[in-house]
Every structure is written in C-alpha cells, then in structure tokens.
Design a protein around this motif. Structure first.
Motif, PDB file in Angstrom:
ATOM      1  N   PHE A 198      -8.850 -27.201  56.392  1.00 47.90           N
ATOM      2  CA  PHE A 198      -9.201 -27.380  57.626  1.00 47.90           C
ATOM      3  C   PHE A 198      -9.942 -26.107  57.530  1.00 47.90           C
ATOM      4  O   PHE A 198      -9.581 -25.119  57.570  1.00 47.90           O
ATOM      5  CB  PHE A 198      -8.110 -27.472  58.595  1.00 47.90           C
ATOM      6  N   LEU A 199     -11.633 -26.249  58.284  1.00 50.78           N
ATOM      7  CA  LEU A 199     -11.916 -24.898  58.621  1.00 50.78           C
ATOM      8  C   LEU A 199     -12.000 -25.186  60.321  1.00 50.78           C
ATOM      9  O   LEU A 199     -12.514 -26.341  60.819  1.00 50.78           O
ATOM     10  CB  LEU A 199     -13.927 -25.090  58.129  1.00 50.78           C
ATOM     11  N   SER A 200     -12.236 -23.521  60.874  1.00 54.16           N
ATOM     12  CA  SER A 200     -12.199 -23.581  62.466  1.00 54.16           C
ATOM     13  C   SER A 200     -12.703 -22.148  62.179  1.00 54.16           C
ATOM     14  O   SER A 200     -12.811 -21.487  61.666  1.00 54.16           O
ATOM     15  CB  SER A 200     -10.708 -23.234  62.834  1.00 54.16           C
ATOM     16  N   LEU A 201     -13.996 -22.933  63.571  1.00 51.44           N
ATOM     17  CA  LEU A 201     -14.642 -22.292  63.927  1.00 51.44           C
ATOM     18  C   LEU A 201     -15.163 -21.829  65.646  1.00 51.44           C
ATOM     19  O   LEU A 201     -15.218 -22.787  66.216  1.00 51.44           O
ATOM     20  CB  LEU A 201     -16.281 -22.735  62.953  1.00 51.44           C
ATOM     21  N   ILE A 237     -21.395 -16.821  63.991  1.00 44.13           N
ATOM     22  CA  ILE A 237     -20.282 -17.233  64.086  1.00 44.13           C
ATOM     23  C   ILE A 237     -18.902 -16.113  64.611  1.00 44.13           C
ATOM     24  O   ILE A 237     -20.094 -15.493  64.310  1.00 44.13           O
ATOM     25  CB  ILE A 237     -20.294 -17.507  62.561  1.00 44.13           C
ATOM     26  N   LEU A 238     -18.395 -16.446  65.444  1.00 42.92           N
ATOM     27  CA  LEU A 238     -17.407 -15.412  66.229  1.00 42.92           C
ATOM     28  C   LEU A 238     -16.946 -15.232  65.361  1.00 42.92           C
ATOM     29  O   LEU A 238     -16.333 -14.067  65.286  1.00 42.92           O
ATOM     30  CB  LEU A 238     -17.482 -15.313  67.404  1.00 42.92           C
ATOM     31  N   ASP A 239     -15.747 -16.433  64.670  1.00 43.80           N
ATOM     32  CA  ASP A 239     -14.648 -16.430  64.311  1.00 43.80           C
ATOM     33  C   ASP A 239     -14.185 -17.442  63.618  1.00 43.80           C
ATOM     34  O   ASP A 239     -15.161 -18.503  63.604  1.00 43.80           O
ATOM     35  CB  ASP A 239     -13.843 -16.231  65.823  1.00 43.80           C
ATOM     36  N   ARG A 240     -13.551 -17.132  62.613  1.00 44.01           N
ATOM     37  CA  ARG A 240     -13.725 -18.334  61.138  1.00 44.01           C
ATOM     38  C   ARG A 240     -11.943 -18.173  60.770  1.00 44.01           C
ATOM     39  O   ARG A 240     -11.325 -16.920  60.603  1.00 44.01           O
ATOM     40  CB  ARG A 240     -14.326 -17.522  60.024  1.00 44.01           C
ATOM     41  N   VAL A 299     -23.647 -21.227  75.257  1.00 46.63           N
ATOM     42  CA  VAL A 299     -22.013 -21.783  75.384  1.00 46.63           C
ATOM     43  C   VAL A 299     -21.715 -21.902  74.047  1.00 46.63           C
ATOM     44  O   VAL A 299     -22.328 -21.212  73.038  1.00 46.63           O
ATOM     45  CB  VAL A 299     -22.090 -23.380  75.609  1.00 46.63           C
ATOM     46  N   GLN A 300     -20.166 -21.483  74.782  1.00 43.92           N
ATOM     47  CA  GLN A 300     -19.435 -21.314  73.704  1.00 43.92           C
ATOM     48  C   GLN A 300     -18.766 -22.365  72.743  1.00 43.92           C
ATOM     49  O   GLN A 300     -18.432 -22.840  73.664  1.00 43.92           O
ATOM     50  CB  GLN A 300     -18.225 -20.354  73.642  1.00 43.92           C
ATOM     51  N   VAL A 301     -18.881 -22.604  71.241  1.00 40.54           N
ATOM     52  CA  VAL A 301     -19.131 -23.901  71.302  1.00 40.54           C
ATOM     53  C   VAL A 301     -17.369 -23.668  70.219  1.00 40.54           C
ATOM     54  O   VAL A 301     -17.029 -22.380  69.084  1.00 40.54           O
ATOM     55  CB  VAL A 301     -19.313 -24.151  70.407  1.00 40.54           C
ATOM     56  N   ALA A 302     -16.325 -24.509  70.000  1.00 37.53           N
ATOM     57  CA  ALA A 302     -15.218 -23.871  69.070  1.00 37.53           C
ATOM     58  C   ALA A 302     -15.045 -25.810  68.366  1.00 37.53           C
ATOM     59  O   ALA A 302     -14.790 -26.742  68.841  1.00 37.53           O
ATOM     60  CB  ALA A 302     -13.550 -23.733  69.266  1.00 37.53           C
ATOM     61  N   LEU A 303     -14.862 -25.390  67.131  1.00 39.54           N
ATOM     62  CA  LEU A 303     -14.825 -26.566  66.038  1.00 39.54           C
ATOM     63  C   LEU A 303     -13.562 -27.023  65.237  1.00 39.54           C
ATOM     64  O   LEU A 303     -13.689 -25.480  64.514  1.00 39.54           O
ATOM     65  CB  LEU A 303     -15.878 -26.747  65.354  1.00 39.54           C
ATOM     66  N   ARG A 304     -12.947 -27.802  64.662  1.00 37.79           N
ATOM     67  CA  ARG A 304     -12.381 -27.876  64.002  1.00 37.79           C
ATOM     68  C   ARG A 304     -12.394 -29.068  62.453  1.00 37.79           C
ATOM     69  O   ARG A 304     -12.901 -29.954  63.173  1.00 37.79           O
ATOM     70  CB  ARG A 304     -10.662 -28.018  63.881  1.00 37.79           C
ATOM     71  N   VAL A 357     -19.665 -22.809  56.347  1.00 40.87           N
ATOM     72  CA  VAL A 357     -20.634 -21.242  57.052  1.00 40.87           C
ATOM     73  C   VAL A 357     -21.457 -21.057  56.932  1.00 40.87           C
ATOM     74  O   VAL A 357     -22.460 -20.614  57.354  1.00 40.87           O
ATOM     75  CB  VAL A 357     -19.091 -20.697  56.669  1.00 40.87           C
ATOM     76  N   GLY A 358     -21.975 -21.018  55.093  1.00 40.11           N
ATOM     77  CA  GLY A 358     -23.132 -21.206  55.205  1.00 40.11           C
ATOM     78  C   GLY A 358     -24.372 -21.127  55.133  1.00 40.11           C
ATOM     79  O   GLY A 358     -25.104 -20.639  55.818  1.00 40.11           O
ATOM     80  N   ALA A 359     -24.346 -22.193  55.842  1.00 39.53           N
ATOM     81  CA  ALA A 359     -25.604 -22.587  55.811  1.00 39.53           C
ATOM     82  C   ALA A 359     -26.009 -23.124  57.606  1.00 39.53           C
ATOM     83  O   ALA A 359     -27.400 -23.308  57.684  1.00 39.53           O
ATOM     84  CB  ALA A 359     -25.518 -24.567  55.221  1.00 39.53           C
TER      85      ALA A 359
END
Length: 403
Positions: free
Chosen positions: A326-329, A399-402, A371-376, A389-391
């Motif tokens: 899982f990746l949260s961004l 990206i503010l947080d991973r 706008v701020q977006v949080a993705l999982r 993340v690199g792409a």
C-alpha cells in the motif's frame, strides 16, 4: 528440577494417539528462497481446537485421579489453552471452568463455550485471569490446569517435537513462538537429547517479551507492560519450570515487531494458503525479519490459527502496508477542472490501483490556486512504490508526505 524426558514425551504421544492430529508439514518456497534452503511449516494451526494446546491439556486432565476429575478443572487463558482444556474436559467427561481476559478474542470465547466449558471474563491480562482461576480452585477444590506450569503440559506439547524429527529428519533449525514457554520447553526437551546439533530458536513479540530479560537476569522476571496483537504469547513472566527448560535447552530467544507479525500472517495466508493468528505466525515472522539467523533445513512451528475475522482483516491490511503493498501520498495539485482526473489517470497508467481519494481546498498553508489530495494506492511492492513516486515527481507533482 529435572527436564521432562524423551521417554516421557514418547509415552505422552501414545496416550494422545487418536485424540490429537498428527499435523502436516508444508514446505514454503518464499522462505526457501529467503534463507537459501528448505523451510517447512509445522501446521499446528490445523490441530484440533486450532492450536497445539489440546496436546498438553488432554494429557494433564487424562492423568488426574478419579477424585480430582470429580471436582472438575479450572483454567485461565487468552483463548487457545481455554479451547484445549474445554475440549479435553468434554472428551474425558470433566466439568471445566475457564477465565479469560475481558479483551479476549470473540472467536476464541465463542469456541470455548461451544466445547462445553463455562467461561467468565475477568481482568485485562492472562496474569489477572490466572489470579481468579487460582482463587476458584481454592474455593471449590477444582484442579487448576495451568497453561504451561506443569510437567504433563510440557510432555504433551513435546509431542510436536517428536513429529518434527519424524517428518524432517535432517532438520537443522527449529523456530518456535514463546509465551510462557510450554511449547518451546516441550519441543526442546523432545529434540535436544536426540539431536543436540539442532538449533532451537524462540520468538517473542517485542512488545510482550519476558524471556530476554529473564534469561539475562538468570531467573524469571516479570515484564513491565504488554501491548501486542499476538495475545497467544503475551505472558508477563515464565515459571521456574519453563525457565529451566528454555535456559538449558533453547539456543536463543529473539523478538519480532508488530509489522513483522503482520507480514508473517500475510505470507501464510497469501502464499501458503494457511490462516494463522499473530502468535501462530511468530516463527515465520522471525524468518522473514532475520533470514540470516536460520540455517536450513528450517522448521517453523505455526502454533495456532484461531483469529477473529475482523482482526484478520485489520492485520492483513497492516501486513500489506508493512510489505510495501500500500502507498499513501499527500500532494498538491492545481485547483482547476480536470487536474484530479489527470492525476488519477497517470497513477492508473503507472499500475497503481487507487483505493481512496481525499480532496481538500482548506488545508492549512495551502498555496492559493492549489488543492491538497490524499491518495491511498495498492501497489506491487516497495520497488513499484518508488517507481510511482518517481514518475509523479518527474511529472511536476509536489509530494508533501509519503507512507
């Protein structure tokens, strides 16, 4: 205080024949590749009542006198010993009173009652439940069937060790979860006199680890506090009986993290198709976390499979996160029509599967026009996370947080 002997464990095996299952030994290709040689899983999660505990519980009750059986038995347990005592008592026509901690698994509580025991919930820990069980024994004359502090319990659990030597004659390392020490004491007593070259490693949850401090001190020491998913091995202090066996016969006791336990459960579920509770997966967790410690052929004992479905869901998700699946961004994107759709399309093209999205215009310190977006996302693993993340960074996203 002598160790239980191989002869006594062999006698126990005869008495248990036809009552307990001779559990299968399954090989694990992922663990084989990790340690560079065969790794086998001893499937006590497929034992009657879902754990090894029926072995010791049945032997202990079987050997009571008629007068003792007439007074009934009492036990304290987080769940697996409770089920073993309940079934053993039912098979032998003995009444059973069981005390379980208030937070005990609903699945284990329900199963214990279904086997015919009367169950009361008391205290927050196994130690507190044991106090109540001892008080009940004093009041009523019932025999306390302790989860690990009796030679017959160790003899019964030791039959797992006999089976390991029969199923994997060339075993070099045996890995066993350690709570109070009943299972690992019995297994070590069965194996070491016959094969002193076999390395026996105990595994504890690092947030409920009484053994390292006890072995360092040279006597049983109570751990200050416990907080772990592995309730089956959350024991505050070993006893003199189990301490002597572990100190004399076990080569090393190590600890694993909650993330390690989750990863161990996930591997058992996903690759071995075996449902294993957190304590039952401790041995696998250790091999995953420290493969360099284990010389193959390795046998990892899956000590139990009794897990509440809701906890299974939670731990599986936790295991996926721990395994990098899982990746949260949290990121900023321009506040204009189509920006979110463009981001999601790019993530899709990169092979990420979006689980949920949170879109906010009111986050603190948010630049005007963004706008701020949080993705999982679901991913294929750590390397794929890095690729995604690199792409995204290369495409200009901030990206503010991973996590």
């Amino acid at each position: 205080m002598p160790h239980v002997s191989v002869a006594e464990i062999r006698e126990a095996a005869e008495l248990l024949r036809g009552v307990v299952r001779y559990t299968p030994m399954e090989s694990s290709r992922p663990l084989h590749d990790l340690v560079g040689g065969p790794v086998h899983l001893k499937c006590e999660n497929l034992q009657r009542t879902g754990s090894f505990k029926i072995r010791g519980a049945y032997l202990r009750i079987l050997r009571l006198t008629e007068a003792e059986r007439a007074r009934g038995v009492v036990a304290a347990s987080a769940g697996n010993h409770a089920q073993g005592v309940a079934l053993a008592a039912a098979l032998l026509g003995v009444t059973a009173q069981v005390y379980m901690p208030i937070g005990a698994s609903i699945a284990k509580l329900t199963a214990t009652r279904a086997y015919g025991a009367h169950v009361d919930l008391v205290g927050a820990t196994l130690d507190e439940a044991l106090v109540e069980a001892r008080a009940y024994a004093d009041r009523t004359g019932a025999v306390l069937v302790h989860p690990f502090d009796h030679a017959d319990i160790l003899r019964g659990q030791g039959t797992v060790g006999l089976e390991i030597l029969e199923q994997v004659p060339d075993v070099a390392t045996v890995v066993v979860a350690a709570g109070g020490g009943g299972l690992i004491s019995g297994v070590a007593a069965a194996i070491k006199p016959q094969r002193p070259d076999v390395r026996i490693v105990g595994v504890q949850a690092e947030q409920a680890a009484a053994w390292p401090g006890s072995l360092k001190a040279g006597h049983p020491v109570r751990v200050g506090s416990m907080s772990t998913l592995a309730d089956g091995i959350a024991v505050g202090q070993p006893t003199d009986l189990t301490y002597q066996h572990v100190d004399d016969l076990v080569d090393e006791v190590i600890t694993v993290s909650e993330d390690d336990l989750s990863r161990g459960m996930l591997l058992c579920l996903e690759r071995a198709k075996l449902i294993v509770e957190p304590a039952g997966a401790a041995a696998v967790a250790a091999v995953l976390a420290r493969p360099d410690l284990f010389t193959p052929p390795v046998v990892a004992v899956l000590s139990g499979g009794n897990i509440d479905p809701l906890l299974l869901l939670h731990v599986t998700q936790h295991g996926l996160v721990a395994a990098g699946r899982f990746l949260s961004l949290r990121m900023e994107i321009p506040d204009r029509p189509g920006s979110l759709a463009t981001l999601l399309a790019e993530v899709g093209e990169l092979g990420g599967n979006v689980v949920d999205v949170e879109h906010s215009r009111v986050a603190s310190m948010l630049p005007l026009g963004d706008v701020q977006v949080a993705l999982r996302l679901e991913t294929r693993g750590p390397a794929h996370c890095d690729e995604v993340v690199g792409a995204l960074v290369a495409s200009g996203y901030r990206i503010l947080d991973r996590s």
